[in-house]
Design a protein around this motif. Structure first.
Motif, PDB file in Angstrom:
ATOM      1  N   UNK A   1      31.202  50.153  41.805  1.00  0.00           N
ATOM      2  CA  UNK A   1      30.091  49.414  42.370  1.00  0.00           C
ATOM      3  C   UNK A   1      28.967  50.379  42.666  1.00  0.00           C
ATOM      4  N   UNK A   2      27.742  49.969  42.441  1.00  0.00           N
ATOM      5  CA  UNK A   2      26.613  50.847  42.700  1.00  0.00           C
ATOM      6  C   UNK A   2      26.465  51.062  44.195  1.00  0.00           C
ATOM      7  N   UNK A   3      25.734  52.093  44.549  1.00  0.00           N
ATOM      8  CA  UNK A   3      25.549  52.396  45.957  1.00  0.00           C
ATOM      9  C   UNK A   3      24.437  51.548  46.574  1.00  0.00           C
ATOM     10  N   UNK A   4      23.795  50.703  45.790  1.00  0.00           N
ATOM     11  CA  UNK A   4      22.728  49.853  46.309  1.00  0.00           C
ATOM     12  C   UNK A   4      23.285  48.865  47.321  1.00  0.00           C
ATOM     13  N   UNK A   5      22.518  48.611  48.347  1.00  0.00           N
ATOM     14  CA  UNK A   5      22.921  47.653  49.370  1.00  0.00           C
ATOM     15  C   UNK A   5      22.580  46.245  48.905  1.00  0.00           C
ATOM     16  N   UNK A   6      23.491  45.320  49.099  1.00  0.00           N
ATOM     17  CA  UNK A   6      23.280  43.933  48.695  1.00  0.00           C
ATOM     18  C   UNK A   6      23.268  43.052  49.926  1.00  0.00           C
ATOM     19  N   UNK A   7      22.326  42.132  49.981  1.00  0.00           N
ATOM     20  CA  UNK A   7      22.251  41.214  51.116  1.00  0.00           C
ATOM     21  C   UNK A   7      23.120  39.992  50.893  1.00  0.00           C
ATOM     22  N   UNK A   8      23.690  39.867  49.702  1.00  0.00           N
ATOM     23  CA  UNK A   8      24.513  38.695  49.405  1.00  0.00           C
ATOM     24  C   UNK A   8      26.003  39.056  49.370  1.00  0.00           C
ATOM     25  N   UNK A   9      26.445  39.841  50.352  1.00  0.00           N
ATOM     26  CA  UNK A   9      27.863  40.190  50.434  1.00  0.00           C
ATOM     27  C   UNK A   9      28.714  38.938  50.583  1.00  0.00           C
ATOM     28  N   UNK A  10      29.882  38.943  49.976  1.00  0.00           N
ATOM     29  CA  UNK A  10      30.807  37.824  50.063  1.00  0.00           C
ATOM     30  C   UNK A  10      31.273  37.643  51.508  1.00  0.00           C
ATOM     31  N   UNK A  17      41.385  43.848  52.969  1.00  0.00           N
ATOM     32  CA  UNK A  17      41.889  45.191  53.276  1.00  0.00           C
ATOM     33  C   UNK A  17      41.477  46.174  52.189  1.00  0.00           C
ATOM     34  N   UNK A  18      40.927  45.662  51.099  1.00  0.00           N
ATOM     35  CA  UNK A  18      40.485  46.493  49.995  1.00  0.00           C
ATOM     36  C   UNK A  18      39.095  47.036  50.305  1.00  0.00           C
ATOM     37  N   UNK A  19      38.837  48.278  49.899  1.00  0.00           N
ATOM     38  CA  UNK A  19      37.519  48.865  50.128  1.00  0.00           C
ATOM     39  C   UNK A  19      36.460  48.299  49.182  1.00  0.00           C
ATOM     40  N   UNK A  20      36.917  47.726  48.082  1.00  0.00           N
ATOM     41  CA  UNK A  20      35.987  47.158  47.106  1.00  0.00           C
ATOM     42  C   UNK A  20      35.327  45.927  47.709  1.00  0.00           C
TER      43      UNK A  20
END
Length: 180
Positions: A1-10, A17-20
């Motif tokens: 995953x890119x390091x860009x911040x997304x405002x539409x996080x699930x 528990x996954x870091x993804x």
């Protein structure tokens, strides 16, 4: 995953528990369709004593306009072979029709979806000339077979949001995408 911040996080990211981290996909407008339906539907009726009935609704014609497409629905090129689920107001949609673009290309469209009245709404679709998004849940999954300059449509996962005005079916089609 890119390091860009997304405002539409699930919304589920907080429980995972996954870091993804997943994100909610975006909708990209494709086109607005206005579809003219035949005044005469063909009701097959309930089979084997069930309360479900096949209703065939011929498509007479219509228009499609969007940023990358302008077309007409070929006259009498298809129908919606809906299945009315008895006593529920629910209908499963199964439409197929052909578009002819302004530059002469043909596109086959298959649309499978659902129609159901909203909470507390009692609707008889046969008696209505107008239905809004405030009254019904009316969505469809659109699939395309196209070539030439419209090849891009073959790999699109599209959804349609429907309404009806003056007995014309209105569909705003959107591509579901991770990218904007």
């Amino acid at each position: 995953m890119s390091s860009a911040s997304h405002t539409n996080d699930s919304p589920d990211n907080g429980d995972s528990t996954n870091e993804f981290k997943m994100r909610t996909p975006s909708l990209k407008f494709m086109y607005h369709l206005e579809c003219e339906m035949s005044q005469e539907n063909h009701v097959v009726g309930a089979q084997f004593g069930t309360s479900n009935a096949r209703v065939i609704m011929p498509i007479v014609g219509g228009t499609v306009k969007g940023p990358r497409i302008s077309a007409i629905i070929q006259t009498m090129s298809g129908a919606d072979w809906g299945l009315a689920i008895g006593g529920t107001g629910l209908m499963r949609l199964d439409a197929r029709y052909t578009l002819k673009t302004d530059d002469g290309h043909y596109i086959y469209v298959r649309s499978k979806g659902i129609f159901k009245p909203g909470p507390g709404v009692d609707i008889n679709p046969a008696a209505r000339t107008r239905m809004t998004q405030d009254e019904v849940e009316w969505f469809t999954r659109l699939q395309f077979e196209a070539s030439g300059p419209y090849d891009w449509m073959n790999s699109v996962f599209a959804i349609g949001v429907l309404a009806m005005d003056e007995s014309k079916i209105l569909i705003d089609a959107y591509e579901l995408t991770n990218f904007m």
